[in-house]
Design a protein around this motif. Structure first.
Motif, PDB file in Angstrom:
ATOM      1  N   GLY A 187     -12.953 -14.692 -15.123  1.00 32.69           N
ATOM      2  CA  GLY A 187     -12.677 -14.887 -13.703  1.00 32.69           C
ATOM      3  C   GLY A 187     -13.003 -16.312 -13.311  1.00 32.69           C
ATOM      4  N   ALA A 188     -14.221 -16.568 -12.806  1.00 32.52           N
ATOM      5  CA  ALA A 188     -14.656 -17.933 -12.512  1.00 32.52           C
ATOM      6  C   ALA A 188     -15.240 -18.532 -13.789  1.00 32.52           C
ATOM      7  CB  ALA A 188     -15.703 -17.915 -11.403  1.00 32.52           C
ATOM      8  N   PHE A 189     -14.828 -19.731 -14.113  1.00 28.55           N
ATOM      9  CA  PHE A 189     -15.218 -20.315 -15.403  1.00 28.55           C
ATOM     10  C   PHE A 189     -14.986 -21.817 -15.413  1.00 28.55           C
ATOM     11  CE2 PHE A 189     -10.735 -19.233 -15.708  1.00 28.55           C
ATOM     12  CZ  PHE A 189     -10.177 -20.374 -16.261  1.00 28.55           C
ATOM     13  N   GLU A 190     -15.574 -22.467 -16.415  1.00 30.12           N
ATOM     14  CA  GLU A 190     -15.231 -23.846 -16.753  1.00 30.12           C
ATOM     15  C   GLU A 190     -14.840 -23.866 -18.217  1.00 30.12           C
ATOM     16  OE1 GLU A 190     -17.395 -27.325 -15.229  1.00 30.12           O
ATOM     17  OE2 GLU A 190     -17.732 -27.885 -17.323  1.00 30.12           O
ATOM     18  N   LEU A 191     -13.626 -24.330 -18.488  1.00 33.71           N
ATOM     19  CA  LEU A 191     -13.095 -24.393 -19.842  1.00 33.71           C
ATOM     20  C   LEU A 191     -12.959 -25.851 -20.247  1.00 33.71           C
ATOM     21  CD1 LEU A 191     -11.656 -22.784 -22.236  1.00 33.71           C
ATOM     22  CD2 LEU A 191      -9.515 -23.414 -21.085  1.00 33.71           C
ATOM     23  N   LYS A 192     -13.568 -26.209 -21.379  1.00 34.78           N
ATOM     24  CA  LYS A 192     -13.418 -27.546 -21.946  1.00 34.78           C
ATOM     25  C   LYS A 192     -12.633 -27.428 -23.253  1.00 34.78           C
ATOM     26  CE  LYS A 192     -17.834 -28.804 -22.250  1.00 34.78           C
ATOM     27  NZ  LYS A 192     -19.029 -29.691 -22.357  1.00 34.78           N
ATOM     28  N   PHE A 193     -11.744 -28.365 -23.486  1.00 33.37           N
ATOM     29  CA  PHE A 193     -10.945 -28.317 -24.711  1.00 33.37           C
ATOM     30  C   PHE A 193     -10.449 -29.720 -25.058  1.00 33.37           C
ATOM     31  CE2 PHE A 193      -8.393 -27.458 -21.007  1.00 33.37           C
ATOM     32  CZ  PHE A 193      -7.241 -28.217 -21.158  1.00 33.37           C
ATOM     33  N   ASP A 194     -10.326 -29.983 -26.352  1.00 31.30           N
ATOM     34  CA  ASP A 194      -9.713 -31.217 -26.849  1.00 31.30           C
ATOM     35  C   ASP A 194      -8.301 -30.887 -27.303  1.00 31.30           C
ATOM     36  OD1 ASP A 194     -12.222 -32.244 -26.494  1.00 31.30           O
ATOM     37  OD2 ASP A 194     -12.604 -32.677 -28.609  1.00 31.30           O
ATOM     38  N   PHE A 195      -7.381 -31.817 -27.044  1.00 31.33           N
ATOM     39  CA  PHE A 195      -6.015 -31.597 -27.520  1.00 31.33           C
ATOM     40  C   PHE A 195      -5.417 -32.919 -28.006  1.00 31.33           C
ATOM     41  CE2 PHE A 195      -5.640 -32.544 -23.009  1.00 31.33           C
ATOM     42  CZ  PHE A 195      -4.549 -33.407 -22.927  1.00 31.33           C
ATOM     43  N   LEU A 196      -4.523 -32.806 -28.976  1.00 33.88           N
ATOM     44  CA  LEU A 196      -3.848 -33.963 -29.559  1.00 33.88           C
ATOM     45  C   LEU A 196      -2.357 -33.685 -29.599  1.00 33.88           C
ATOM     46  CD1 LEU A 196      -4.973 -36.084 -32.576  1.00 33.88           C
ATOM     47  CD2 LEU A 196      -2.652 -35.178 -32.521  1.00 33.88           C
ATOM     48  N   LEU A 197      -1.581 -34.549 -28.971  1.00 31.02           N
ATOM     49  CA  LEU A 197      -0.126 -34.412 -28.909  1.00 31.02           C
ATOM     50  C   LEU A 197       0.546 -35.273 -29.969  1.00 31.02           C
ATOM     51  CD1 LEU A 197       0.316 -34.701 -25.057  1.00 31.02           C
ATOM     52  CD2 LEU A 197       1.270 -32.828 -26.398  1.00 31.02           C
ATOM     53  N   SER A 198       1.567 -34.726 -30.607  1.00 35.83           N
ATOM     54  CA  SER A 198       2.464 -35.560 -31.407  1.00 35.83           C
ATOM     55  C   SER A 198       3.518 -36.147 -30.467  1.00 35.83           C
ATOM     56  CB  SER A 198       3.127 -34.728 -32.500  1.00 35.83           C
ATOM     57  OG  SER A 198       3.903 -33.676 -31.919  1.00 35.83           O
ATOM     58  N   SER A 229       3.299 -28.544 -24.628  1.00 35.72           N
ATOM     59  CA  SER A 229       2.480 -27.352 -24.781  1.00 35.72           C
ATOM     60  C   SER A 229       1.766 -27.115 -23.456  1.00 35.72           C
ATOM     61  CB  SER A 229       1.477 -27.515 -25.934  1.00 35.72           C
ATOM     62  OG  SER A 229       0.744 -26.310 -26.146  1.00 35.72           O
ATOM     63  N   GLY A 230       0.776 -26.259 -23.462  1.00 30.84           N
ATOM     64  CA  GLY A 230       0.029 -25.997 -22.247  1.00 30.84           C
ATOM     65  C   GLY A 230      -1.143 -25.076 -22.505  1.00 30.84           C
ATOM     66  N   VAL A 231      -2.111 -25.122 -21.611  1.00 29.15           N
ATOM     67  CA  VAL A 231      -3.220 -24.170 -21.604  1.00 29.15           C
ATOM     68  C   VAL A 231      -3.089 -23.368 -20.318  1.00 29.15           C
ATOM     69  CG1 VAL A 231      -5.707 -23.860 -21.558  1.00 29.15           C
ATOM     70  CG2 VAL A 231      -4.719 -25.689 -22.951  1.00 29.15           C
ATOM     71  N   LYS A 232      -2.911 -22.072 -20.446  1.00 35.02           N
ATOM     72  CA  LYS A 232      -2.731 -21.214 -19.279  1.00 35.02           C
ATOM     73  C   LYS A 232      -3.985 -20.367 -19.033  1.00 35.02           C
ATOM     74  CE  LYS A 232       2.288 -20.929 -19.879  1.00 35.02           C
ATOM     75  NZ  LYS A 232       3.475 -20.045 -19.899  1.00 35.02           N
ATOM     76  N   TYR A 233      -4.156 -19.962 -17.786  1.00 33.48           N
ATOM     77  CA  TYR A 233      -5.319 -19.169 -17.412  1.00 33.48           C
ATOM     78  C   TYR A 233      -4.908 -18.124 -16.387  1.00 33.48           C
ATOM     79  CZ  TYR A 233      -5.447 -23.073 -13.977  1.00 33.48           C
ATOM     80  OH  TYR A 233      -5.130 -24.040 -13.051  1.00 33.48           O
ATOM     81  N   GLU A 258      -0.846 -22.943 -15.358  1.00 37.29           N
ATOM     82  CA  GLU A 258      -0.776 -23.759 -16.575  1.00 37.29           C
ATOM     83  C   GLU A 258      -1.253 -25.189 -16.364  1.00 37.29           C
ATOM     84  OE1 GLU A 258       2.504 -25.368 -19.894  1.00 37.29           O
ATOM     85  OE2 GLU A 258       3.052 -23.799 -18.447  1.00 37.29           O
ATOM     86  N   TYR A 259      -2.179 -25.599 -17.203  1.00 36.88           N
ATOM     87  CA  TYR A 259      -2.560 -26.992 -17.355  1.00 36.88           C
ATOM     88  C   TYR A 259      -1.535 -27.594 -18.323  1.00 36.88           C
ATOM     89  CZ  TYR A 259      -5.695 -30.971 -18.539  1.00 36.88           C
ATOM     90  OH  TYR A 259      -6.257 -32.219 -18.744  1.00 36.88           O
ATOM     91  N   GLN A 260      -0.670 -28.444 -17.798  1.00 36.77           N
ATOM     92  CA  GLN A 260       0.428 -28.964 -18.600  1.00 36.77           C
ATOM     93  C   GLN A 260      -0.066 -29.952 -19.659  1.00 36.77           C
ATOM     94  OE1 GLN A 260       3.344 -28.578 -19.650  1.00 36.77           O
ATOM     95  NE2 GLN A 260       4.872 -29.940 -18.760  1.00 36.77           N
ATOM     96  N   GLY A 280      -0.613 -15.771 -10.208  1.00 38.66           N
ATOM     97  CA  GLY A 280      -1.832 -16.549 -10.336  1.00 38.66           C
ATOM     98  C   GLY A 280      -3.012 -16.035  -9.545  1.00 38.66           C
ATOM     99  N   MET A 281      -2.932 -14.839  -9.005  1.00 39.11           N
ATOM    100  CA  MET A 281      -3.977 -14.336  -8.122  1.00 39.11           C
ATOM    101  C   MET A 281      -4.810 -13.209  -8.731  1.00 39.11           C
ATOM    102  SD  MET A 281      -4.031 -16.260  -5.581  1.00 39.11           S
ATOM    103  CE  MET A 281      -5.283 -15.299  -4.740  1.00 39.11           C
ATOM    104  N   ALA A 282      -4.682 -12.981 -10.027  1.00 39.84           N
ATOM    105  CA  ALA A 282      -5.506 -11.957 -10.674  1.00 39.84           C
ATOM    106  C   ALA A 282      -6.985 -12.331 -10.569  1.00 39.84           C
ATOM    107  CB  ALA A 282      -5.108 -11.814 -12.146  1.00 39.84           C
ATOM    108  N   THR A 283      -7.847 -11.320 -10.494  1.00 36.38           N
ATOM    109  CA  THR A 283      -9.289 -11.601 -10.408  1.00 36.38           C
ATOM    110  C   THR A 283      -9.840 -12.120 -11.732  1.00 36.38           C
ATOM    111  OG1 THR A 283      -9.761  -9.280 -10.924  1.00 36.38           O
ATOM    112  CG2 THR A 283      -9.662  -9.913  -8.590  1.00 36.38           C
ATOM    113  N   GLN A 284      -9.178 -11.771 -12.824  1.00 36.02           N
ATOM    114  CA  GLN A 284      -9.535 -12.306 -14.125  1.00 36.02           C
ATOM    115  C   GLN A 284      -8.332 -12.242 -15.052  1.00 36.02           C
ATOM    116  OE1 GLN A 284     -12.731 -10.110 -15.907  1.00 36.02           O
ATOM    117  NE2 GLN A 284     -11.612  -8.177 -16.000  1.00 36.02           N
ATOM    118  N   GLY A 285      -8.386 -12.999 -16.124  1.00 33.06           N
ATOM    119  CA  GLY A 285      -7.278 -13.018 -17.072  1.00 33.06           C
ATOM    120  C   GLY A 285      -7.683 -13.733 -18.351  1.00 33.06           C
ATOM    121  N   ARG A 286      -6.741 -13.811 -19.275  1.00 36.27           N
ATOM    122  CA  ARG A 286      -7.014 -14.428 -20.568  1.00 36.27           C
ATOM    123  C   ARG A 286      -6.673 -15.925 -20.547  1.00 36.27           C
ATOM    124  NH1 ARG A 286      -7.839  -9.755 -23.344  1.00 36.27           N
ATOM    125  NH2 ARG A 286      -6.615  -7.963 -22.623  1.00 36.27           N
TER     126      ARG A 286
END
Length: 453
Positions: free
Chosen positions: A297-308, A313-317, A333-335, A426-432
């Motif tokens: 639900g409420a969170f902080e997500l940290k991630f490293d990414f490398l584009l060719s 791509s994207g990170v969705k929540y 989606e974080y584009q 985008g209004m779910a209380t929690q998701g993957r």
């Protein structure tokens, strides 16, 4: 034989040897009298000693100047005081180098920032002539107020193993975990000024001391940690509540979107990275997207990414897998995109499909050039969702998107996007959490999450 003269000499020698090192193991890096033990590199700014201070003065049309220690240092704790002209930029180099084969001897390495400007990044960590900003003070707003203009400021720098921590006037300002350089000189910088800029601004340093033995890290604090070591979770990150969402080795904790198992093709794990295998740019037609088994639900997500080059791509929540879609699973989606070479950057509305934006909804702010990363190098992203539904996107330590889920403005944006087809998007209380397979070569690592309350 009268031994009194010999004993007197021994006492004097012992007194001299202990005067440079106090009971706490500190040694004076500057003797207060002259520049013994230092050498000047690169630019020709003026360095001199007056009244027990090192004074650096700007000179027009000169590159960055550095007063460097002749000795190299690895692990140490250093403290010093400085007084800088409010219109001047400066820094303290640590674990730094100057080699003929690297940019013709240009000084490069970690720099602890001295920034009296309105930006207020004093105490942040910059990688001089190498990678740019590693820890901008946008990540630690509380640290911005530490530095005071027109007065003496006390800096403390702890450099132990891969951990570099800084304090300004007793307030923690930066916490970096980085393994790029283990040893190098310490240097006092006078920043370059242009040919037409007025010379003569000064920075003064005093009470410069260092400790290299029996080092102990200061107690933990709660400021943000930047960790560039792949898939590493530092002791303070653990204390701050983070956990690895991907272990860096296996598929544990992840499965295919809408599937029971991890895809048998389209993804590969190698050298501590989780990789989308290039398959022609199709959306979820090879291995398909992958999602975290756990929901958040409420969170902080940290991630490293490398584009060719040219990758998408994207990170969705808040991915629920309930929406029907012929392509990728649906979610906010974080584009992740090579804006220069992928056509999607020019689609959508006013740049709302560009790197780090909220895909098809909100265009991101442009990061400063010193925070931008070239294609083929690692970027650090953050998605922060607060309990009150405020959401932020960050790129390389800079906030680029901020919005409120469910607000009138948010609902207006959704109604004008491709997401209008789904009720309560985008209004779910929690998701993957979802990593997207768009058929282009993209790598992920250091995926960490902290649940917010």
């Amino acid at each position: 034989m009268d031994l009194r003269p010999l004993l007197t000499c021994l006492c004097i020698l012992m007194s001299l040897s202990t005067s440079a090192q106090d009971k706490g193991g500190w040694t004076n890096l500057f003797n207060g009298k002259d520049l013994s033990g230092f050498k000047q590199l690169n630019g020709k700014a003026v360095y001199e000693v007056k009244n027990g201070e090192i004074i650096g003065t700007t000179v027009s049309n000169e590159p960055n100047s550095f007063l460097a220690t002749e000795k190299d240092y690895g692990d140490f704790i250093m403290e010093l005081e400085l007084f800088v002209h409010p219109e001047m930029n400066s820094g303290i180099q640590i674990r730094s180098m100057s080699k003929p084969e690297y940019m013709k001897g240009r000084v490069h390495g970690y720099q602890i920032e001295i920034d009296p400007s309105a930006r207020q990044w004093s105490g942040g960590i910059y990688d001089e002539a190498r990678r740019g900003w590693l820890y901008p003070l946008e990540l630690n707003p509380g640290g911005k107020v530490a530095f005071k203009n027109n007065q003496w400021n006390k800096y403390r720098i702890e450099c132990i193993g891969n951990t570099i921590r800084t304090w300004v006037n007793g307030i923690p300002t930066a916490h970096l975990i980085d393994a790029e350089t283990a040893k190098g000189f310490i240097a006092l910088q006078v920043h370059s000024i242009g040919k037409t800029d007025k010379p003569g601004n000064q920075i003064r340093w005093r009470n410069i001391k260092i400790k290299t033995r029996d080092l102990k890290q200061s107690p933990a604090d709660n400021i943000h940690v930047v960790n560039t070591v792949p898939n590493n979770l530092s002791w303070q990150e653990r204390k701050n509540g983070y956990q690895l969402l991907w272990d860096g080795k296996t598929t544990a904790g992840w499965r295919g979107a809408g599937r029971e198992k991890f895809p048998e093709k389209g993804w590969e794990i190698k050298n501590g990275t989780l990789n989308v295998v290039k398959s022609g740019g199709g959306e979820a037609v090879n291995g398909g997207d992958i999602v975290s088994e756990k929901q958040f639900g409420a969170f902080e997500l940290k991630f490293d990414f490398l584009l060719s080059e040219g990758a998408n791509s994207g990170v969705k929540y808040f991915v629920t897998e309930k929406e029907k879609s012929t392509g990728s699973a649906i979610g906010l989606e974080y584009q992740i995109l090579d804006d220069e070479h992928h056509p999607d950057a020019k689609l959508g509305i006013q740049g709302n499909r560009t790197l780090s934006g909220l895909y098809d909804l909100i265009k991101p702010l442009k990061v400063p050039n010193s925070l931008a990363r070239k294609i083929g190098t690692w970027n650090q992203g953050i998605i922060r969702v607060y309990p009150d539904n405020k959401v932020e996107h960050w790129l390389n330590g800079y906030k680029v998107v901020e919005y409120q889920r469910g607000s009138p403005e948010y609902l207006r944006l959704v109604a004008g996007s491709k997401y209008k087809a789904w009720d309560n998007f985008g209004m779910a209380t929690q998701g993957r959490i979802l990593l997207q397979d768009h058929g282009d070569a993209v790598a992920f690592r250091s995926i960490k999450i902290k649940e917010l309350k």
